[in-house]
Scaffold this active site. Structure first.
Site, PDB file in Angstrom:
ATOM      1  N   ASP A  89       0.913  -1.172   0.081  1.00 43.32           N
ATOM      2  CA  ASP A  89       0.061   0.009  -0.089  1.00 43.32           C
ATOM      3  C   ASP A  89       1.187   1.289  -0.071  1.00 43.32           C
ATOM      4  O   ASP A  89       0.480   2.442  -0.553  1.00 43.32           O
ATOM      5  CB  ASP A  89      -1.151  -0.159   1.166  1.00 43.32           C
ATOM      6  N   GLU A 119      -5.786   3.808  -0.673  1.00 46.26           N
ATOM      7  CA  GLU A 119      -4.476   2.995  -0.275  1.00 46.26           C
ATOM      8  C   GLU A 119      -4.202   3.647   1.199  1.00 46.26           C
ATOM      9  O   GLU A 119      -3.452   2.953   1.762  1.00 46.26           O
ATOM     10  CB  GLU A 119      -3.411   3.022  -1.313  1.00 46.26           C
ATOM     11  N   HIS A 122      -5.814   2.036   3.717  1.00 47.21           N
ATOM     12  CA  HIS A 122      -5.287   0.829   4.005  1.00 47.21           C
ATOM     13  C   HIS A 122      -4.113   0.886   5.189  1.00 47.21           C
ATOM     14  O   HIS A 122      -3.668  -0.029   6.013  1.00 47.21           O
ATOM     15  CB  HIS A 122      -5.036  -0.036   2.808  1.00 47.21           C
ATOM     16  N   TYR A 126      -3.410  -0.728   8.765  1.00 45.53           N
ATOM     17  CA  TYR A 126      -2.620  -1.512   9.368  1.00 45.53           C
ATOM     18  C   TYR A 126      -1.894  -1.296  10.572  1.00 45.53           C
ATOM     19  O   TYR A 126      -1.642  -1.841  11.700  1.00 45.53           O
ATOM     20  CB  TYR A 126      -1.298  -1.729   8.177  1.00 45.53           C
ATOM     21  N   GLU A 186      -2.269  -5.237  -7.637  1.00 46.78           N
ATOM     22  CA  GLU A 186      -3.572  -5.208  -7.010  1.00 46.78           C
ATOM     23  C   GLU A 186      -4.274  -6.709  -7.170  1.00 46.78           C
ATOM     24  O   GLU A 186      -5.386  -6.820  -6.462  1.00 46.78           O
ATOM     25  CB  GLU A 186      -4.622  -4.307  -7.797  1.00 46.78           C
ATOM     26  N   GLU A 220      -9.373  -3.400  -3.149  1.00 46.98           N
ATOM     27  CA  GLU A 220      -8.560  -3.840  -3.926  1.00 46.98           C
ATOM     28  C   GLU A 220      -9.256  -4.160  -5.082  1.00 46.98           C
ATOM     29  O   GLU A 220      -8.668  -4.193  -6.184  1.00 46.98           O
ATOM     30  CB  GLU A 220      -7.671  -4.700  -3.319  1.00 46.98           C
ATOM     31  N   HIS A 223      -9.921  -1.558  -7.632  1.00 52.44           N
ATOM     32  CA  HIS A 223      -8.571  -1.386  -8.339  1.00 52.44           C
ATOM     33  C   HIS A 223      -8.411  -2.100  -9.331  1.00 52.44           C
ATOM     34  O   HIS A 223      -7.717  -1.653 -10.445  1.00 52.44           O
ATOM     35  CB  HIS A 223      -7.166  -0.962  -7.222  1.00 52.44           C
TER      36      HIS A 223
HETATM   37 ZN    ZN Z   1      -4.723  -1.134  -0.615  1.00 54.11          ZN
HETATM   38 ZN    ZN Z   2      -5.342  -0.905  -4.401  1.00 55.16          ZN
END
Ligand code: ZN
Ligand code: ZN
Length: 342
Positions: A89, A119, A122, A126, A186, A220, A223
């Site tokens: 990411d 992204e 994301h 995390y 992706e 994702e 994407h």
């Molecule tokens: Zn991502």
């Molecule tokens: Zn992505």
């Protein structure tokens, strides 16, 4: 390859004269007419319908489970997979900006901007997972794994290489290679990691993390659609890019990527995770590779593999909460945001 200008009075205004790449736009975002409705639709889906907030998913159960339920192998795999996803990411947030500079239709640039934001969500997810599940020392270790773990370092390098090549030498050929690299990232690189989390989740383990991963996975997949459509559009609008040498490169790069992803999946799981074996990883990634190739008009590399060996994932990864539930659970977050005084 030339970057587009921020304002180009000599550019073309009409939507029908737009091209995805290699066009001549004024760079004014005009949306009265849209040439690529799929791009505008994806922008709205990514930016609004699929909007989610990592913090809204409670993580308390996972902390207990990480400490008392997971085996040492499961813990290590959990950390390594997260560490790799963090790298993926990170690369995306930056690389999507690069792509955006060369997209010459405003609806596509908007779509890639929404993707870039996702992204970064994301990356935030995390961090929130680590903060909630492991102690700060371990969280720091996970961020730094790539320095300690040679396999992860090599993995990150392999993924980023096709991007770095374009940054260092922005030719049309390298642009297309980076676009293919993005499509593979992706649609393939995330997936042995996702499969690992879903295998845990199916056994009732780390279900909070799995819920985060489900949201990430849903993003994702949009994407993948954006870049699949972009590749298909390039095939139509700029067929001269797809020389026999390039087609050969694409096939070989897929083979290389599939091998690397299988190798990585086996390395993180060590054939020691209940419910996921080396053989399953091998077949699953080859199956996905076949599917992704056929979606951009290439023959599958492994025609003997015709069905998904982890078929249950398709059902399992779906998000049960509707968006309304998600927002109704904690509406005060939005109220708070409105009260901010600057
Ligand atoms: Zn991502
Ligand atoms: Zn992505």
């Amino acid at each position: 390859m030339k970057r587009k200008l921020i304002f180009n009075p000599a550019g073309e205004r009409e939507a029908h004269s737009r091209k995805a790449v290699f066009g001549n736009p004024t760079n004014i975002i005009e949306l009265n007419e849209i040439k690529y409705p799929w791009g505008f639709d994806l922008y709205k889906t990514m930016g609004f319908s699929n909007f989610w907030i990592p913090e809204e998913i409670p993580m308390l159960e996972d902390k207990k489970q990480y400490e008392s339920v997971l085996s040492e192998y499961e813990k290590k795999a959990y950390e390594l997979v997260l560490s790799f996803l963090i790298a993926l990411d990170s690369f995306q947030v930056d690389m999507l900006k690069e792509f955006a500079r060369y997209l010459t239709a405003p609806e596509l640039e908007m779509a890639i901007t929404a993707q870039e934001f996702q992204e970064s969500v994301h990356a935030y997810s995390y961090q929130y997972i680590l903060e909630s599940v492991v102690d700060p020392v371990k969280a720091d270790e996970v961020y730094n794994y790539w320095r300690e773990d040679e396999k992860l370092r090599e993995r990150n390098q392999v993924v980023a290489e096709v991007y770095n090549n374009f940054i260092n030498n922005p030719t049309e050929e390298n642009f297309l290679k980076a676009v293919i690299g993005n499509y593979i990232l992706e649609s393939l690189y995330f997936y042995s990691g996702f499969a690992f989390f879903y295998t845990l989740g199916r056994q009732g383990k780390m279900t909070n993390t799995v819920q985060q991963i489900k949201y990430i996975n849903r993003d994702e997949l949009t994407h993948v659609t954006l870049f699949r459509n972009l590749i298909q559009t390039l095939q139509k609008e700029s067929p001269e890019l797809f020389t026999p040498e390039m087609e050969k490169w694409i096939r070989e790069y897929f083979k290389f990527a599939i091998d690397k992803e299988i190798e990585w999946g086996k390395y993180v799981t060590q054939n020691q995770i209940l419910g996921i074996t080396d053989q399953l990883i091998d077949r699953y990634i080859k199956y996905l590779g076949n599917l992704r190739m056929s979606q951009i008009g290439f023959d599958p590399l492994y025609p003997e593999i015709t069905s998904n060996p982890m078929k249950w994932i398709d059902e399992f990864r779906k998000i049960n909460n509707t968006k309304t539930d998600f927002f109704q659970r904690k509406p005060q977050t939005y109220a708070k945001a409105n009260e901010l005084k600057w």
